[in-house]
Design a protein around this motif. Structure first.
Motif, PDB file in Angstrom:
ATOM      1  N   THR A 126      -8.842   7.737  -6.845  1.00  0.00           N
ATOM      2  CA  THR A 126      -9.093   8.358  -5.541  1.00  0.00           C
ATOM      3  C   THR A 126      -7.824   8.549  -4.722  1.00  0.00           C
ATOM      4  O   THR A 126      -7.896   9.089  -3.612  1.00  0.00           O
ATOM      5  CB  THR A 126     -10.075   7.492  -4.729  1.00  0.00           C
ATOM      6  N   LEU A 127      -6.678   8.132  -5.241  1.00  0.00           N
ATOM      7  CA  LEU A 127      -5.456   8.135  -4.447  1.00  0.00           C
ATOM      8  C   LEU A 127      -4.945   9.545  -4.174  1.00  0.00           C
ATOM      9  O   LEU A 127      -5.024  10.438  -5.020  1.00  0.00           O
ATOM     10  CB  LEU A 127      -4.371   7.332  -5.164  1.00  0.00           C
ATOM     11  N   ASP A 128      -4.364   9.698  -2.997  1.00  0.00           N
ATOM     12  CA  ASP A 128      -3.698  10.942  -2.616  1.00  0.00           C
ATOM     13  C   ASP A 128      -2.234  10.842  -3.033  1.00  0.00           C
ATOM     14  O   ASP A 128      -1.493   9.996  -2.499  1.00  0.00           O
ATOM     15  CB  ASP A 128      -3.810  11.141  -1.107  1.00  0.00           C
ATOM     16  N   PRO A 129      -1.756  11.657  -3.980  1.00  0.00           N
ATOM     17  CA  PRO A 129      -0.360  11.566  -4.427  1.00  0.00           C
ATOM     18  C   PRO A 129       0.650  11.757  -3.303  1.00  0.00           C
ATOM     19  O   PRO A 129       1.811  11.343  -3.439  1.00  0.00           O
ATOM     20  CB  PRO A 129      -0.254  12.689  -5.460  1.00  0.00           C
ATOM     21  N   ALA A 130       0.232  12.351  -2.203  1.00  0.00           N
ATOM     22  CA  ALA A 130       1.159  12.577  -1.087  1.00  0.00           C
ATOM     23  C   ALA A 130       1.624  11.272  -0.467  1.00  0.00           C
ATOM     24  O   ALA A 130       2.616  11.253   0.276  1.00  0.00           O
ATOM     25  CB  ALA A 130       0.499  13.461  -0.034  1.00  0.00           C
ATOM     26  N   ARG A 131       0.947  10.165  -0.760  1.00  0.00           N
ATOM     27  CA  ARG A 131       1.339   8.869  -0.199  1.00  0.00           C
ATOM     28  C   ARG A 131       2.436   8.201  -1.010  1.00  0.00           C
ATOM     29  O   ARG A 131       2.900   7.120  -0.649  1.00  0.00           O
ATOM     30  CB  ARG A 131       0.117   7.952  -0.122  1.00  0.00           C
ATOM     31  N   ALA A 132       2.859   8.815  -2.091  1.00  0.00           N
ATOM     32  CA  ALA A 132       3.872   8.212  -2.964  1.00  0.00           C
ATOM     33  C   ALA A 132       5.262   8.285  -2.332  1.00  0.00           C
ATOM     34  O   ALA A 132       5.574   9.193  -1.563  1.00  0.00           O
ATOM     35  CB  ALA A 132       3.891   8.913  -4.315  1.00  0.00           C
ATOM     36  N   VAL A 133       6.075   7.287  -2.673  1.00  0.00           N
ATOM     37  CA  VAL A 133       7.474   7.262  -2.251  1.00  0.00           C
ATOM     38  C   VAL A 133       8.345   7.214  -3.508  1.00  0.00           C
ATOM     39  O   VAL A 133       7.892   6.756  -4.559  1.00  0.00           O
ATOM     40  CB  VAL A 133       7.769   6.052  -1.350  1.00  0.00           C
ATOM     41  N   PRO A 134       9.582   7.685  -3.424  1.00  0.00           N
ATOM     42  CA  PRO A 134      10.454   7.664  -4.609  1.00  0.00           C
ATOM     43  C   PRO A 134      10.674   6.240  -5.125  1.00  0.00           C
ATOM     44  O   PRO A 134      10.641   5.273  -4.364  1.00  0.00           O
ATOM     45  CB  PRO A 134      11.757   8.282  -4.098  1.00  0.00           C
ATOM     46  N   VAL A 135      10.907   6.146  -6.434  1.00  0.00           N
ATOM     47  CA  VAL A 135      11.107   4.849  -7.074  1.00  0.00           C
ATOM     48  C   VAL A 135      12.588   4.593  -7.279  1.00  0.00           C
ATOM     49  O   VAL A 135      13.299   5.442  -7.834  1.00  0.00           O
ATOM     50  CB  VAL A 135      10.376   4.786  -8.428  1.00  0.00           C
ATOM     51  N   ASP A 136      13.069   3.445  -6.822  1.00  0.00           N
ATOM     52  CA  ASP A 136      14.431   2.988  -7.065  1.00  0.00           C
ATOM     53  C   ASP A 136      14.388   2.027  -8.243  1.00  0.00           C
ATOM     54  O   ASP A 136      13.807   0.946  -8.161  1.00  0.00           O
ATOM     55  CB  ASP A 136      14.981   2.296  -5.816  1.00  0.00           C
ATOM     56  N   GLY A 137      14.984   2.419  -9.383  1.00  0.00           N
ATOM     57  CA  GLY A 137      14.923   1.611 -10.597  1.00  0.00           C
ATOM     58  C   GLY A 137      15.431   0.195 -10.409  1.00  0.00           C
ATOM     59  O   GLY A 137      14.956  -0.734 -11.076  1.00  0.00           O
ATOM     60  N   ALA A 138      16.371  -0.002  -9.495  1.00  0.00           N
ATOM     61  CA  ALA A 138      16.935  -1.334  -9.287  1.00  0.00           C
ATOM     62  C   ALA A 138      15.907  -2.305  -8.719  1.00  0.00           C
ATOM     63  O   ALA A 138      16.106  -3.513  -8.765  1.00  0.00           O
ATOM     64  CB  ALA A 138      18.149  -1.248  -8.353  1.00  0.00           C
ATOM     65  N   ARG A 139      14.793  -1.778  -8.190  1.00  0.00           N
ATOM     66  CA  ARG A 139      13.774  -2.619  -7.568  1.00  0.00           C
ATOM     67  C   ARG A 139      12.572  -2.843  -8.483  1.00  0.00           C
ATOM     68  O   ARG A 139      11.597  -3.456  -8.077  1.00  0.00           O
ATOM     69  CB  ARG A 139      13.320  -1.979  -6.262  1.00  0.00           C
ATOM     70  N   VAL A 140      12.637  -2.343  -9.722  1.00  0.00           N
ATOM     71  CA  VAL A 140      11.516  -2.442 -10.656  1.00  0.00           C
ATOM     72  C   VAL A 140      11.644  -3.718 -11.484  1.00  0.00           C
ATOM     73  O   VAL A 140      12.700  -3.992 -12.072  1.00  0.00           O
ATOM     74  CB  VAL A 140      11.469  -1.211 -11.581  1.00  0.00           C
TER      75      VAL A 140
END
Length: 283
Positions: free
Chosen positions: A49-63
């Protein structure tokens, strides 16, 4: 569904980036990634049900690793015919199972401190168990899988063969010897989850290149065989074995060196990039 651990919090991955599960669900789901496996089906339904517009970019260093505190970590040896052949083993009639201690797990981009001059690589497809499993039939095996991720079963070969009986668990459970990630992907994301390409490389040189269809015991069979002996718990890990190309059987043998970056991948999931660090100097 694709999930990841970012800043120690559970996120859903979409094309545009990542969505924080706890915040976006209004607290319905905990931020702890390991807590998700107790209600995995509800999380999947909510994620649709998620709205993709709520996504933020992913910083690999934080994964980080998608699973951090599994109660059990199973590993399977000689589960690819080509690897069994290169090691001089007969094809096993039943899975060769040992344990990796959970303290060895680390993230997909974390440095790994080598324990000596004979640390070897073993790229693996890693299964994450999604529900309690006991006496599961092989034809139902995939229904008990939460998702798949990339793993490395790093191994100190000196420790492994120091003695009359191989020390598999000790040799493969040093801190950092279980890189995991970068994402956890549900089986329905793959056209054929029983046939995925996997491999690893150093500085662009391919070390391993195989396909999971070549497993002696494929994932559903492993679920059946393990659950016949043990109770599998949500969040447990199964390292499913490695294809041919490990360093110990090369002539001459080739092992990981400080300053190298080991890149490991599984088709449709992503890749690990783990720099190798020299062991500390001891008096």
């Amino acid at each position: 569904m694709r999930t990841a651990t970012i800043d120690d919090r559970l996120h859903i991955l979409v094309d545009a980036g990542a969505i924080d599960v706890h915040t976006t669900s209004g607290g319905r789901f905990a931020p702890d990634p390991d807590a998700a496996f107790e209600h995995w089906d509800r999380l999947r339904d909510w994620a649709d049900t998620l709205d993709p517009a709520r996504a933020v970019p992913v910083d690999g260093a934080r994964v980080g690793a998608p699973v951090r505190r599994p109660r059990q970590v199973f590993a399977v040896g000689a589960n690819y015919r080509d690897h069994a052949a290169e090691a001089g083993f007969e094809i096993p009639a039943s899975p060769v199972v040992f344990g990796k201690f959970p303290s060895c797990l680390t993230g997909p981009y974390d440095p790994v401190t080598l324990t000596g001059a004979t640390v070897d690589w073993e790229v693996e497809l890693v299964v994450v168990v999604g529900r309690f499993a006991r006496h599961v039939a092989a034809e139902d095996g995939w229904a008990y899988v939460a998702g798949l991720t990339v793993g490395q079963d790093l191994s100190d070969r000196t420790v492994q063969f120091d003695g009359p009986i191989p020390q598999l668990s000790l040799a493969k459970s040093c801190p950092g010897f279980g890189p995991l990630g970068p994402a956890l992907v549900t089986p329905d994301e793959f056209a054929d989850p029983d046939d995925l390409r996997l491999g690893c490389s150093i500085d662009g040189t391919t070390l391993q290149d195989g396909r999971t269809r070549d497993m002696v015991f494929p994932v559903p069979e492993l679920i059946a065989r393990l659950s016949a002996h043990c109770t599998l718990l949500p969040g447990d890990l199964i390292f499913t074995g490695t294809p041919a190309g490990v360093g110990a059987v090369r002539r001459p043998p080739r092992f990981l060196r400080p300053g190298e970056t080991l890149v490991s991948h599984v088709e449709g999931i992503g890749e690990l990039r783990n720099p190798m660090v020299a062991p500390p100097t001891r008096p």
